[in-house]
Design an enzyme around this catalytic site. Structure first.
Site, PDB file in Angstrom:
ATOM      1  N   ASP A  67      45.111  23.269  28.083  1.00  0.00           N
ATOM      2  CA  ASP A  67      45.516  23.082  28.059  1.00  0.00           C
ATOM      3  C   ASP A  67      45.142  21.546  28.911  1.00  0.00           C
ATOM      4  OD1 ASP A  67      46.801  23.690  30.305  1.00  0.00           O
ATOM      5  OD2 ASP A  67      48.862  24.133  28.925  1.00  0.00           O
ATOM      6  N   ASP A 138      60.860  27.868  29.843  1.00  0.00           N
ATOM      7  CA  ASP A 138      61.408  28.759  28.076  1.00  0.00           C
ATOM      8  C   ASP A 138      59.954  29.984  27.366  1.00  0.00           C
ATOM      9  OD1 ASP A 138      58.936  27.241  27.852  1.00  0.00           O
ATOM     10  OD2 ASP A 138      59.430  25.266  26.446  1.00  0.00           O
ATOM     11  N   HIS A 140      56.844  29.585  27.142  1.00  0.00           N
ATOM     12  CA  HIS A 140      55.691  29.161  26.651  1.00  0.00           C
ATOM     13  C   HIS A 140      54.210  29.714  27.625  1.00  0.00           C
ATOM     14  CE1 HIS A 140      56.058  25.083  28.860  1.00  0.00           C
ATOM     15  NE2 HIS A 140      55.122  25.970  29.992  1.00  0.00           N
ATOM     16  N   GLU A 145      54.476  26.046  22.786  1.00  0.00           N
ATOM     17  CA  GLU A 145      56.334  26.035  22.790  1.00  0.00           C
ATOM     18  C   GLU A 145      56.499  27.374  21.994  1.00  0.00           C
ATOM     19  OE1 GLU A 145      57.464  24.427  25.540  1.00  0.00           O
ATOM     20  OE2 GLU A 145      56.978  22.690  25.529  1.00  0.00           O
TER      21      GLU A 145
HETATM   22  C1  F6R Z   1      49.445  24.875  32.902  1.00  0.00           C
HETATM   23  C2  F6R Z   1      49.769  25.949  31.730  1.00  0.00           C
HETATM   24  C3  F6R Z   1      51.571  25.925  31.684  1.00  0.00           C
HETATM   25  C4  F6R Z   1      52.359  26.411  33.036  1.00  0.00           C
HETATM   26  C5  F6R Z   1      53.929  26.262  32.470  1.00  0.00           C
HETATM   27  C6  F6R Z   1      54.002  27.303  35.007  1.00  0.00           C
HETATM   28  O1  F6R Z   1      48.148  24.813  32.520  1.00  0.00           O
HETATM   29  O2  F6R Z   1      49.752  25.925  30.611  1.00  0.00           O
HETATM   30  O3  F6R Z   1      51.813  26.982  30.952  1.00  0.00           O
HETATM   31  O4  F6R Z   1      51.314  28.065  33.314  1.00  0.00           O
HETATM   32  O5  F6R Z   1      54.300  25.450  32.484  1.00  0.00           O
HETATM   33  O6  F6R Z   1      53.909  26.244  35.332  1.00  0.00           O
HETATM   34  P1  F6R Z   1      54.016  26.066  37.147  1.00  0.00           P
HETATM   35  O7  F6R Z   1      53.581  26.905  37.061  1.00  0.00           O
HETATM   36  O8  F6R Z   1      54.063  24.630  36.745  1.00  0.00           O
HETATM   37  O9  F6R Z   1      55.505  26.609  37.188  1.00  0.00           O
END
Ligand code: F6R
Length: 245
Positions: A67, A138, A140, A145
């Protein structure tokens, strides 16, 4: 789903890197799916270490990001492209030209066209051989989301308040600086990866982890779609696993 609960981030990184190394050993020109955020950082360091001692090379690999934020200026240090160049590519021997990220700045294309082009580029490359994932508090994965569709392709999406708050630590805790939109691989895109490894650490992820593994497959917890994938390993520390029955 294969669930692995370990004591430390170091052990999690070692085990996931073992999986990645097995894929790249079998297929030196493998396509790796790479995530940003905190969860995979120790994996990127461990990959770097193994490359340095000559146990592994990513020289023939390509890497595809999950992303990217929409609304940050090109080259912004917290853009996911710059983050991956800094945290992943610079530690390894991957050719920087072999890092592909969703590009909201693609000239002559609308955002929707750029998203579709990114999706097509993953397919054209033969698909992702090993996808590294984190999970949001959440539920995702990538920036899918809650409330979306389970078969979505790469698209433009909005970020929830919770995700923006979680990520504000990368923007000097200034919520106003965190973008509200993103370009993200869809759940359908992610599910096409041949093999997936997901890391979750800390009690803040425990609820999402429980919903992902034990809850119904539902857009309320986008990560729950992984229950339908034939080859997923979920690497958890004890806090993230604490609510599992
Ligand atoms: C990052 C992504 C997100 C993260 C998620 C967890 O490219 O796609 O889905 O993997 O928000 O983030 P962290 O690892 O910082 O807790």
């Amino acid at each position: 789903m294969n669930i692995v609960v370990l004591d430390s981030e170091t052990e999690i990184a070692t085990r996931m890197t073992d999986e990645i190394q097995a894929v790249v050993t079998r297929k030196p020109e493998a396509n790796l799916g790479v995530a940003t955020g905190s969860s995979p950082l120790a994996v990127y360091r461990e990959l770097g270490k193994r490359i340095q001692v000559g146990d592994l090379t990513l020289a023939k690999c390509q890497a595809f990001a999950l992303d990217e934020y929409v609304g940050l200026p090109l080259g912004h240090p917290e853009s996911y492209r710059q983050t991956l160049l800094r945290e992943f590519v610079s530690r390894t021997d991957l050719n920087p030209d072999s890092l592909f990220t969703p590009n909201p700045h693609l000239e002559g294309k609308t955002l929707d066209e750029a998203a579709a082009a990114y999706d097509a580029s993953i397919k054209a490359a033969g698909g992702v051989d090993y996808q590294i994932l984190g999970i949001g508090s959440d539920g995702h994965i990538a920036f899918n989301e809650p409330g979306g569709t389970l078969d979505s392709r790469t698209h433009i999406g909005g970020l929830t308040e919770q995700t923006r708050r979680d990520n504000s630590r990368f923007f000097e805790n200034n919520l106003d600086e965190v973008p509200t939109q993103c370009m993200t691989q869809g759940l359908g895109t992610i599910m096409e990866a041949a093999q997936i490894g997901l890391i979750a650490m800390g009690s803040g992820k425990a609820q999402a982890v429980k919903a992902m593994i034990e809850g119904p497959i539902s857009p309320d917890c986008p990560a729950s779609v992984l229950q339908n994938h034939p080859q997923v390993t979920v690497f958890l520390d004890r806090d993230a696993a604490s609510l599992l029955g």
